[in-house]
Design a protein around this motif. Structure first.
Motif, short mmCIF file in Angstrom:
data_model
loop_
_atom_site.label_atom_id
_atom_site.label_comp_id
_atom_site.label_asym_id
_atom_site.label_seq_id
_atom_site.Cartn_x
_atom_site.Cartn_y
_atom_site.Cartn_z
N UNK A 1 0.82 -1.22 0.00
CA UNK A 1 0.00 0.00 0.00
C UNK A 1 0.85 1.26 0.00
N UNK A 2 0.47 2.20 -0.87
CA UNK A 2 1.03 3.55 -0.84
C UNK A 2 -0.13 4.50 -1.12
N UNK A 3 -0.48 5.29 -0.14
CA UNK A 3 -1.65 6.18 -0.27
C UNK A 3 -1.51 7.11 -1.46
N UNK A 4 -0.28 7.48 -1.80
CA UNK A 4 -0.04 8.43 -2.90
C UNK A 4 0.24 7.74 -4.23
N UNK A 5 0.06 6.42 -4.29
CA UNK A 5 0.35 5.72 -5.54
C UNK A 5 -0.59 6.19 -6.65
N UNK A 6 -0.03 6.56 -7.82
CA UNK A 6 -0.88 7.01 -8.93
C UNK A 6 -1.28 5.87 -9.87
N UNK A 7 -0.82 4.65 -9.57
CA UNK A 7 -1.09 3.53 -10.48
C UNK A 7 -2.58 3.19 -10.49
N UNK A 8 -3.05 2.76 -11.65
CA UNK A 8 -4.48 2.56 -11.87
C UNK A 8 -4.79 1.08 -12.01
N UNK A 9 -5.81 0.60 -11.25
CA UNK A 9 -6.29 -0.77 -11.39
C UNK A 9 -7.49 -0.78 -12.31
N UNK A 10 -7.48 -1.66 -13.29
CA UNK A 10 -8.56 -1.71 -14.27
C UNK A 10 -8.85 -3.15 -14.66
N UNK A 11 -10.07 -3.41 -15.10
CA UNK A 11 -10.45 -4.76 -15.52
C UNK A 11 -11.81 -5.14 -14.99
N UNK A 12 -12.34 -6.27 -15.47
CA UNK A 12 -13.65 -6.76 -15.08
C UNK A 12 -13.56 -8.21 -14.61
N UNK A 13 -14.45 -8.56 -13.68
CA UNK A 13 -14.53 -9.95 -13.23
C UNK A 13 -15.41 -10.71 -14.21
N UNK A 14 -14.84 -11.02 -15.36
CA UNK A 14 -15.59 -11.67 -16.43
C UNK A 14 -14.63 -12.54 -17.26
N UNK A 15 -15.12 -13.68 -17.75
CA UNK A 15 -14.26 -14.56 -18.57
C UNK A 15 -13.66 -13.81 -19.75
N UNK A 16 -12.37 -14.03 -19.97
CA UNK A 16 -11.67 -13.38 -21.07
C UNK A 16 -11.13 -12.01 -20.75
#
Length: 388
Positions: free
Chosen positions: A341-356
């Motif tokens: 954890x880093x409160x100032x992290x600018x990294x982005x999490x993306x994606x869906x809980x779906x097949x493929x």
């Protein structure tokens, strides 16, 4: 530039012994520093091999030239051997030194690559499941926890496991990409962490007793479970879920104590309602240890469910389902769940809980080799009391 880091008192002896110190036990440490980092005040640049040769007598000069030719030939043969390997994890094995770990010395926050047996098995697991491209960018690592400047140079500085960048990664590029099929889906998101904890505990018990299905084994749960924090390990004992009553009182933080007690009560109720009755019907469902007589000592206890609940609250990510679904699922995502954890992290999490679908961490800024890849837990809005 090749830089030798050493104390001023060593410079004279190093200069007279030149490059031979590389081979001596306890000799100076050779490190590759990036051009944009400033040089330490107690460092100097190694002279070129040509300037060293001119200071040698003719006989020693010829001997040095022959040795250099032999070394060059040896290096070329080693390069040919390493290039013949097609496995990305083999490339990670060859990154840096050949020991079980390699340290980046570019900055004080740089970490050490994890090449332990369990880590190498985990890298192979990523390769088998279509996530081999990650090993060209990141790996598992350990980072020193220096609380103040006096910790520098001490051998007993504690370290934290996390994800380490293996090369410079520009802003906007993927840091981690994991197929949804590799994630362990623990069901719909809810406010009760004990529900997904039961599902996790069942699968973990099956793994401990070599009772995973062929599909689960092929998926690689063996290698993934092997790198999760162990029950009663230092990792989980640092959670308030495992604090004694005296330790909770000593924190002098009533709301943390209250939440911890509520979660313990929730775990106890879930165990008595859903786990204990099932163990009466079949001792194999929640078998923690393999034994011949199937005794009660082999059954997972309430404390084991508390540990599984801690894994859920500390590692699981809530990920939105398909675009036409309004709900989110709780996922354990290999490698992503190892980011700190880093409160100032600018990294982005993306994606869906779906097949493929592909679950990604995108670089929100330039990342240098050796840096930790951290993310902001709770969307960067949660307070530290929540993480405690």
């Amino acid at each position: 530039y090749n830089i030798i880091s050493l104390h001023h008192s060593q410079q004279k002896s190093v200069m007279t012994s030149t490059m031979s110190t590389r081979r001596r036990p306890g000799g100076v440490l050779l490190s590759l520093l990036f051009l944009h980092h400033s040089l330490p005040s107690d460092s100097f640049t190694i002279p070129s091999s040509q300037s060293l040769l001119t200071a040698l007598p003719p006989t020693r000069r010829r001997r040095h030239a022959i040795l250099q030719m032999a070394k060059t030939k040896s290096k070329n043969s080693k390069k040919k051997k390493s290039s013949s390997s097609s496995s990305p994890s083999a490339g990670l094995k060859g990154f840096g030194s050949s020991s079980s770990s390699s340290t980046f010395s570019a900055s004080p926050s740089s970490g050490t690559i994890d090449r332990s047996q369990s880590a190498m098995a985990f890298y192979d697991y990523l390769t088998r499941n279509g996530a081999s491209s990650n090993l060209k960018r990141v790996g598992l690592g350990r980072f020193p926890l220096r609380l103040d400047e006096t910790d520098d140079g001490h051998d007993d500085v504690p370290s934290l496991r996390g994800v380490i960048a293996l090369r410079d990664i520009p802003k906007g590029e993927p840091l981690i990409e994991i197929p949804y099929e590799m994630a362990l889906d623990l069901g719909r998101e809810s406010s009760d962490p004990t529900l997904p904890a039961i599902a996790l505990l069942q699968k973990y018990c099956s793994w401990r007793c070599d009772a995973l299905t062929e599909k689960e084994t092929a998926k690689g749960l063996n290698e993934y479970f092997a790198v999760l924090p162990k029950y009663s390990s230092e990792d989980c004992l640092g959670s308030t879920d495992f604090f004694s009553e005296d330790a909770l009182d000593a924190m002098q933080c009533p709301w943390i104590r209250e939440e911890t007690v509520r979660r313990r009560e929730s775990v106890r109720a879930r165990y008595e309602r859903d786990v204990a009755p099932m163990t009466e019907i079949s001792s194999n469902l929640y078998r923690w240890n393999r034994d011949d007589d199937g005794g009660r000592d082999a059954i997972a206890t309430e404390s084991h469910l508390r540990w599984a609940t801690w894994l859920v609250t500390s590692r699981v990510l809530a990920v939105r389902g398909p675009s036409d679904a309004a709900s989110s699922n709780r996922l354990l995502i290999p490698l992503i769940d190892m980011c700190n954890h880093d409160r100032d992290s600018p990294h982005v999490l993306t994606g869906r809980a779906a097949p493929g679908a592909m679950l990604k961490v995108l670089a929100g800024r330039d990342v240098a080799a050796g840096e930790p890849v951290d993310i902001a837990y709770g969307g960067g809005v949660e307070g530290n009391d929540r993480f405690i």
